[in-house]
Design a protein around this motif. Structure first.
Motif: not given
Lengths: 180, 516
Positions: B363-372, B374-381, B452-462
Motif C-alpha cells: 500500500a505504501q509503495l503503490g503496488l498495483c495490478g495482479m501483483a498488488g 496478491a498483496s491484498a491491494q484490492a484494485w481492479d478497474a 484506463l484499462v485493466e490489462g493483465w499486468r495492471g492498469e494501463v493508462m493512455v
C-alpha cells in the motif's frame, strides 16, 4: 508423480513436422555455402539480444521452444553466453541505449558467425522510426544490405522456418546480415 | 466530486471511466496529493508537456485515483525554470516518473531525494530534452559513455553482482545490480531505459490511426490493453461511444490477452523451479490459444484489432463455437495442472515465502495490478470502475494476502479461470447486429482525454492531448510497471540470488512499457 505421468501420456506428442526451408526465402542464395553448414554440423546455437523491441518478438521466440515447434529437437538451441553462440539473433529497432551492449555481444560471438535480424523493427526500424532520419533521436536499426520480409511479430512457424534456414546461411566470417 | 479544495475546479470528462480534470497552481499540488493519499488514493501517472506554443510555459500532469474515479491535475509551470515540489515523499512511485520527466522535458522536481537520470543514458546531451518541441535531434546527439552512480553497499563480505542489460535468457534488456553477502541479497538496484526508443516523440508526428498502431506496440504482451486505453482516450475527446458490439468484442480480446499471458507465465513459473513439465504443458495451451487468435482475429497477439471508434475484427457464429470449446479445454487442462502445481512439494517449497511483499508495504509503495492483488491491494478497474461492457459482467476480483510467489501464482490461476468464465458470458452477449463501426477520423482541437484499462499486468493508462488543429500534440502511455518495478527491489531483499529469476517472473514486468 502419478498425476504428472498421466498428464504427459494423455497429452501425447504435440511436435509437428518442421516446415521445409522455403528456397524462395533464401535472400543470400548465391552466397550460400554447404561447407559452412558442415561447420555447424546442422546444429545451431543462438544468442538472442533484444535491442529495444516491444517484447512481441520475444514472445514468438519463446514460442518456438514450445512442444509444437520443438526447435531444440532440431538441434537449434538458445544459449546464455555469446561465447557459445553461432548466431546472433537481434530484435527491436536497436535503441541507441542498446547499441554498445549489442556491439559487445556481437564481438563476443566467435567466428564464423551469423547475424539474423528478426521482425520488422530490427530490419528497418518499423513503426518506431520515421522516414525522416532526423526525427529518430533514439534508434539505429540494423539497416541490412539485403531485402527483408515484413511482418510483426513473426509467427512461430515462420520464425522456425527462418531459423532453420539460418542454419544454412553463411557469413564469410564477417558482418553479413540476414533480415527476416 | 472526488476531491475538494478551494482552489481546484474540476470538470467531468465524457469518459468511459469516471474522470475529472482541472487546473491547479503549483503551490496547492502537495496538499491535494496528500489529501488523496490520506483518503486511500494512489498515484496513477505523472508526465509533462511542452505548452510554450499553446499558452506559454510547461505543464505537469498528475493523475490520481481514488474510490470515485480518476482525477487529472494540470499544473502550469513557468518557462524559465519549470519546477514543482517533489511528490515522491507522498507517493514513492513518483520518483522514477519525475526523473524521466526531467530527462525528457527538463521539468525539475525540487528537493527530490534522487536526481539521477533515468531514461537518458548517453545518447543525447544532458542539457537537451527530446520532448520539447524545439528539440534538435541531430545537434543533441552524443555518444557519451553511460555513467551512472549506483548506490554502493559497504561492509565486510559484501560484493556486487552486475547483471545485464543483456540477460542469459530470451528477455528484455535491463540492468540489475545486486549487493550480496554470500547468496543472500542485501539490496537490488534496477537501471532501465535501454529500450527507450522515443515512442512518445514518435506519436507527435503520427495521425490518430497511425498512433493506434504504435500504441499497440508499447508493450507487445499488452497490445489489447494499450489499444483500448488509447481508443478510450480518443473517444473521450471526441465525445463518442463505440457501438455495443464493439465494446463486447474489446472485452473478449482483453480477456483472451489476459488468459494467454497467464498461461505463458504459469509455464515459466514451472520451469523456473525446474518443473519442465509445467512449461511444456502450459505452452501447449498457450500455443493453441495463439493459433485460435491468428485464425479468428488475424494476429496471434491480437495487434491492431482495436481502433479509435470501434474494433477492426468481428466474430462469426462458428468463431463463437470455437472460442467456447477452447474455454472448456483450457478450463479442464488448467484445473489439472493447478492440482499438480499445488500438490508438488518441490514447487511449493520454492514458491512459499519467496519474494514477499506485505500488504502494508504494498500500500505504501503503490503496488498495483495482479501483483498488488496478491498483496491484498484490492484494485481492479474492471470492478471499481466497470465501464461498458464490464458493468454487465460482474467481475469477481481475485485477491490474496500473502504477497509471495505462491500468492501471485494463486491470483494468476484465479484470474485465468475468471477470465474464461467472462469470455463465456461475453459470447452469450455478443448478439449479432449489423452495426457498422464508424472509425474515428480526427479529434477536436485542444482536447484532453484519458483511457484506463485493466490489462493483465495492471492498469494501463493512455492520455492524449490534441493541438489547435486536432492533431496529436502529446500522447503518454503509462504502464503499471512504473509502479511495480521499484517494489521488486524490495521483494528480493533477504532472498537468495538464485530465487531472483523466479520472483522476477512472478511479477513479469515490462521493460519496453516503461522505457518508452
Amino acid at each position: 508423480m502419478y498425476q504428472i505421468l498421466k498428464q504427459i501420456l494423455k497429452t501425447g506428442i504435440k511436435s509437428e513436422t518442421p516446415p521445409q526451408g522455403d528456397e524462395s526465402l533464401r535472400v543470400l542464395e548465391q552466397r550460400l555455402q554447404q561447407d559452412i553448414l558442415d561447420v555447424f554440423g546442422g546444429a545451431l546455437a543462438i544468442r538472442m539480444v533484444d535491442a529495444g523491441s516491444c517484447n512481441g518478438c520475444e514472445l514468438e521466440i519463446h514460442a518456438v521452444n514450445n512442444a509444437y515447434y520443438n526447435l531444440e529437437g532440431l538441434g537449434i538451441k538458445f544459449v546464455a553466453s555469446p561465447r557459445h553462440a553461432d548466431l546472433l539473433l537481434v530484435t527491436g529497432p536497436v535503441s541507441r541505449h542498446m547499441e554498445v551492449a549489442l556491439k559487445r555481444t556481437y564481438d563476443a560471438v566467435p567466428e564464423p558467425k551469423l547475424v539474423v535480424a528478426i521482425g520488422e523493427c530490427a530490419c528497418d526500424g518499423g513503426i518506431f522510426c520515421a522516414a525522416d532520419a532526423g526525427e529518430n533521436y533514439q534508434s539505429a536499426p540494423c539497416r541490412p544490405a539485403v531485402g527483408h520480409r515484413p511482418g510483426v511479430a513473426p509467427y512461430g512457424s515462420r520464425a522456425q522456418a527462418y531459423l532453420r534456414r539460418g542454419a544454412g546461411t553463411q557469413t564469410g566470417g564477417g558482418d553479413r546480415r540476414v533480415c527476416l | 466530486m472526488p476531491i475538494k479544495h478551494p482552489n481546484l475546479k474540476l470538470t467531468r470528462l465524457t469518459d468511459a471511466v469516471p474522470t475529472w480534470a482541472g487546473e491547479i497552481a503549483v503551490e496547492n499540488l502537495l496538499e491535494i496529493c496528500r489529501q488523496v493519499r490520506d483518503g486511500g488514493g494512489r498515484l496513477v501517472a505523472l508526465w509533462g508537456s511542452d505548452a510554450r506554443e499553446l499558452r506559454g510555459g510547461f505543464m505537469l500532469h498528475v493523475t490520481l485515483i481514488n474510490e470515485t474515479g480518476l482525477v487529472c491535475l494540470h499544473v502550469p509551470l513557468p518557462e524559465a525554470h519549470p519546477h514543482y515540489p517533489d511528490l515522491a515523499c507522498i507517493f514513492p512511485a513518483a520518483a522514477r516518473m519525475q526523473r524521466a520527466t526531467y530527462d525528457l522535458l527538463g521539468m525539475h522536481a525540487e528537493e527530490a531525494a534522487d536526481h539521477r537520470k533515468w531514461l537518458r543514458h548517453g545518447a543525447w546531451h544532458s542539457g537537451s530534452f527530446p520532448l520539447r518541441k524545439d528539440f534538435d535531434a541531430a545537434a543533441s546527439r552524443t555518444d557519451e559513455a553511460e555513467d551512472y552512480p549506483f548506490v554502493q553497499v559497504e561492509g565486510q563480505g559484501v560484493h556486487e553482482i552486475a547483471v545485464g542489460p543483456v540477460h542469459a535468457g530470451i528477455i528484455e534488456p535491463g540492468h540489475f545490480r545486486f549487493s550480496v553477502i554470500g547468496e543472500r541479497v542485501l539490496r537490488l538496484e534496477e537501471r532501465f531505459g535501454y529500450t527507450h526508443k522515443g515512442i512518445e516523440k514518435r506519436f507527435e508526428s503520427l495521425s490518430l490511426q497511425q498512433g493506434a498502431k504504435l500504441v499497440g506496440r508499447v508493450s507487445g504482451d499488452s497490445t489489447v490493453a494499450y489499444a483500448w486505453a488509447y481508443a478510450m482516450a480518443a473517444e473521450s475527446i471526441a465525445g463518442v461511444t463505440p457501438p455495443d458490439r464493439a465494446l463486447w468484442l474489446r472485452a473478449l480480446l482483453l480477456e483472451r490477452e489476459r488468459v494467454a499471458n497467464h498461461l505463458g507465465d504459469l509455464g515459466y513459473l514451472g520451469s523456473d523451479v525446474a518443473l519442465a513439465f509445467g512449461f511444456a504443458q502450459f505452452w501447449i495451451l498457450k500455443e493453441q490459444m495463439l493459433r485460435t487468435n491468428a485464425a479468428l482475429f488475424g494476429h496471434r497477439y491480437l495487434m491492431d484489432s482495436i481502433m479509435p471508434g470501434g474494433v477492426a475484427v468481428d466474430v462469426t457464429a462458428e468463431a463463437k463455437r470455437v472460442i467456447a470449446e477452447e474455454c472448456e479445454l483450457l478450463e479442464r487442462e488448467a484445473a489439472t495442472l493447478r492440482g499438480i502445481y499445488e500438490e508438488h512439494a518441490g514447487v511449493q517449497d520454492r514458491y512459499i515465502g519467496a519474494g514477499r511483499i506485505e500488504p502494508k508495504l504494498a500500500a505504501q509503495l503503490g503496488l498495483c495490478g495482479m501483483a498488488g492483488r496478491a498483496s491484498a491491494q484490492a484494485w481492479d478497474a474492471r470492478v471499481q470502475f466497470a465501464c461498458a461492457p464490464y458493468d454487465k459482467l460482474d467481475v469477481r476480483m481475485a485477491t490474496y494476502r500473502n504477497g509471495d510467489v505462491a500468492a501471485r501464482v494463486i491470483v494468476r490461476f484465479d484470474e485465468l479461470f475468471e477470465s474464461l468464465r467472462l469470455v463465456r458470458q461475453i459470447l452469450v452477449n455478443l448478439v449479432h447486429e449489423e452495426e457498422a463501426t464508424p472509425a474515428l477520423e480526427k479529434l477536436p482541437p485542444n482536447g484532453f482525454g484519458i483511457g484506463l484499462v485493466e490489462g493483465w499486468r495492471g492498469e494501463v493508462m493512455v492520455a492524449i492531448h490534441t493541438d489547435a488543429q486536432g492533431n496529436l500534440a502529446r500522447v503518454h502511455p503509462h504502464d503499471p510497471s512504473w509502479q511495480n518495478w521499484p517494489v521488486l527491489e524490495h521483494a528480493v531483499i533477504d532472498n537468495i540470488v538464485p530465487d531472483f529469476p523466479l520472483i522476477n517472473k512472478s511479477f513479469n514486468l515490462s521493460y519496453s512499457g516503461q522505457d518508452l
